[in-house]
Write an enzyme that holds these catalytic residues in place. Sequence first.
Site: not given
Length: 134
Positions: A68, A104, A107, A111, A119, A121
Site C-alpha cells: 500500500c 497521529h 489509520h 482488509d 492493517r 497503515c
Amino acid sequence: MVKKFPFERSESEWRKELSEEQYRVLREKGTEAPHSGKYNLHFQDGEYHCAACHAKLFESDQKFESNCGWPSFDDAIEGTIEYVQDRSFGMIRTEILCANCGSHLGHVFDDGPTETGQRYCVNSASIEFESKSK
C-alpha cells in the site's frame, strides 16, 4: 473537551523536539507520500516506537508487506493505540493515535491479509525503529 494523555507537551515544545515532517504528520495529522517512508520496506527484527514520546507501539513480527506504500502492521501492542473515528476527506476511517501522547500515527483498516484481518497503515515519520540486535 480535549482528551488528556499521560505524556503532554505544548505545541511549541513539540515543534522544537520534532522535525518539520514529523510535526506535520504527528501533530497536524498529515500523511507522507506513499512509498516514500524509510520503514515502508523495512523488515529488521526489533520494535517500533512513537517518534514523539518513544512509547513502544509495534513489534517487528506484527509488520507485513501490504503493497500500500506505508508501513503496515496486523496488530499493535495491547493498550498502546487510541482509536478515533475520522470523517475527513469524505471518508469514514479509524484514525490511530499513540495512547501515551495522542500523536497521529495513521489509520487502521479491516482488509489485512493475516489472521487478525487488520492493517495498521502507519506513517514512517510517526515511528522510530529500535533493533533487537544491539
